[in-house]
Enzyme design. Structure first.
Site, short mmCIF file in Angstrom:
data_model
loop_
_atom_site.label_atom_id
_atom_site.label_comp_id
_atom_site.label_asym_id
_atom_site.label_seq_id
_atom_site.Cartn_x
_atom_site.Cartn_y
_atom_site.Cartn_z
N GLY A 1 28.79 -11.19 -26.03
CA GLY A 1 27.91 -10.73 -27.10
C GLY A 1 26.54 -10.30 -26.63
CB SER A 2 23.50 -9.60 -28.62
OG SER A 2 22.13 -9.40 -28.37
CB THR A 3 20.93 -9.69 -23.73
OG1 THR A 3 20.18 -8.77 -24.52
CG2 THR A 3 21.90 -8.92 -22.86
#
Lengths: 386, 131
Positions: free
Chosen positions: B61-63
């Site tokens: 997923g997103s950083t």
């Protein structure tokens, strides 16, 4: 990973908490990805700007980090900010202020290369923002991995990045040959090609043949689309991009792209105008040439748009458009140039039901947010829009 | 029984395991206020990771997930330690800024929720404890 004496001292906390944490991040990443050492970078591009994305958790971290004395040591620019209600904007302003206190140039754009952050061939940089990463790697020939917000910030503070991935010659060689049999001519053809390749391929380095992009913007758009629908960070185009010579070293798999592949993407994003209530151009942020074209197309159209047209661009491009008179023309036809912001990272659910855009990247994101999407070239959009 | 992995963030912790056999996204996957897993695809959805030793194969997923780990720590809902099969940028960065001991290179499929373990991240070791 080998560290110099000074880097060891930073890691031990001799230069304060913020530098120590930044160094810990770089060392951990270097160890994970097998880097031999840290290398100096020329610039950084930091993501994690929109309050929609980083939330209160991100603000809390940035606040603590600023308090601990975090300062960047190389030229650093920011990703676009979000647009929202009053409460949202207050938080958004705080995020930008915190980054400003770290010494970051708070021009918030996904096209820093249209402003002050333009690396040259062979420069090592630490950029986040997938569309800027693929632009810098492929079109300029600068070298960066796909950094995340915190890792690009850590690199900006230390002024270095671990030497792995796309910083190394051997990882910049092609892993797949893409024979483009399809006719690819316009901006949206390139957007659709990029979208198709991102979706089809994995974390590859592409070697594209048989395309002759007329303008840099076409490559910018193709890369943005493949980095959004997939995770590609570097492509070469035969006869076009700076590193294509010598990019093929092994026997490689070949992928052929047919007209039907391009058509399939366009058909996927062909919602009717009656389901569209906003036009969005400038994803990645529009160049001055794109802005000029829009102004000219609106004059040719001769009557204002019934639905709003938003053009997102860097502050640098907006300032030029203002002084050259394009902004005034665009506003006369119900258009607006928005500097330093981005709808993809804004809480716009419920504001609109559908967007018309020339961007494969926008098409990908807005569809995933549940919007209707119409993908077409700027010329057609402005001609056909209600 | 001892597993040998690699140190990502140093430190020691002891406690009860909570194990996800699927990759975990922190942004949108874990509530930073409560420590409860909300990821719809997760096999530990609805359970809390607060105060436990969290094990999963790898992050996804997103950083921005790194900041969620930081927020969990600030809210007192962080796991005591993190064990992963394969470290990547998001979770490693989160564990560093939140100062949570973290080890990678552990075969997570051999771990089960409810087991008691001792993590010596400095040595990259995870030890199963008898009840």
């Amino acid at each position: 990973m080998y560290l110099t004496k000074e880097e060891e001292l930073i890691l031990a906390g001799e230069y304060g908490y913020a530098l120590q944490k930044a160094m810990e991040i770089l060392v951990a990443l270097g160890d994970i990805y097998g880097a031999d050492r840290l290398i100096p970078i020329k610039s950084a591009q930091v993501a994690g700007v929109s309050y929609k994305n980083i939330g209160d958790a991100g603000i809390e971290f940035l606040r603590d980090f600023v308090r601990a004395g975090a300062k960047v040591s190389v030229y650093t620019t920011l990703n676009p900010a979000g647009i929202g209600d009053e409460e949202f904007m207050e938080k958004q302003r705080e995020v930008l202020e915190l980054y400003r206190e770290m010494g970051i140039e708070t021009t918030s754009t996904c096209t820093p290369y249209y402003g002050a952050n333009l690396p040259k061939f062979g420069d090592h940089i630490a950029w986040s923002e997938s569309s800027a990463v693929i632009f810098a790697n492929s079109i300029i020939g600068a070298r960066t991995n796909r950094e995340g917000g915190p890792s690009s910030l850590a690199a900006a503070i230390v002024g270095k990045t671990p030497n792995y991935g796309l910083h190394l010659d051997e990882n910049r060689k092609a892993t797949v040959i893409v024979d483009v049999q399809a006719k690819v001519r316009t901006f949206v053809d390139y957007a659709a090609l990029g979208y198709h390749l991102g979706r089809t391929l994995g974390n590859d380095v592409l070697y594209l043949r048989k395309i002759k992009p007329e303008r840099t913007e076409f490559l910018k758009e193709m890369g943005a689309a493949m980095a959004a629908s997939g995770s590609i960070a570097l492509y070469h185009v035969e006869g076009e991009t700076p590193e294509y010579k010598g990019a093929i070293v092994d026997k490689l798999e070949k992928l052929t792209v047919e007209d039907s592949d391009i058509k399939a993407v366009k058909e996927q994003f062909s919602d009717d105008w009656s389901d569209i209530d906003m036009i969005l151009i400038g994803c990645p942020h529009a160049s001055l040439m794109e802005v000029k074209e829009i102004a000219e197309l609106l004059v040719m159209r001769g009557r204002p748009l019934k639905i709003p047209l938003f053009i997102t661009a860097s502050r640098a491009v907006k300032a030029l458009a203002d002084s050259l008179g394009y902004t005034e023309v665009i506003e006369r036809y119900n258009g607006k140039i928005m500097a330093d912001s981005c709808f993809v990272v804004s809480p716009i659910k419920g504001w609109y039901k559908g967007i018309a855009t020339n961007s494969g990247k926008s098409a990908f994101y807005f569809r995933s947010f549940g919007f209707n999407v119409r993908l077409d070239d700027t010329e057609n959009l402005i001609k056909e829009a209600p | 029984m001892k597993f040998k992995g690699r140190k990502i963030v140093g430190g020691k912790a002891e406690g009860e395991l909570i194990v996800s056999q699927k990759p975990l996204s922190f942004l949108g996957g874990v509530d930073p206020e409560t420590g409860i897993v909300t990821d719809a695809e997760s096999d530990i959805r609805g359970e809390s990771i607060a105060g436990k030793i969290l094990a999963f194969p790898r992050g996804k997923g997103s950083t921005v997930g790194s900041y969620i780990i930081y927020a969990l720590k600030k809210n007192g809902k962080a796991p005591k330690a993190i064990i992963v099969g394969e470290a990547e940028t998001i979770v490693s960065t989160g564990a560093i800024i939140a100062e949570i001991p973290m080890v990678d290179g552990i075969d997570v499929s051999k771990l089960k929720t409810g087991m008691r373990v001792r993590v010596n991240a400095d040595e990259g070791e995870v030890e199963l404890l008898e009840d």
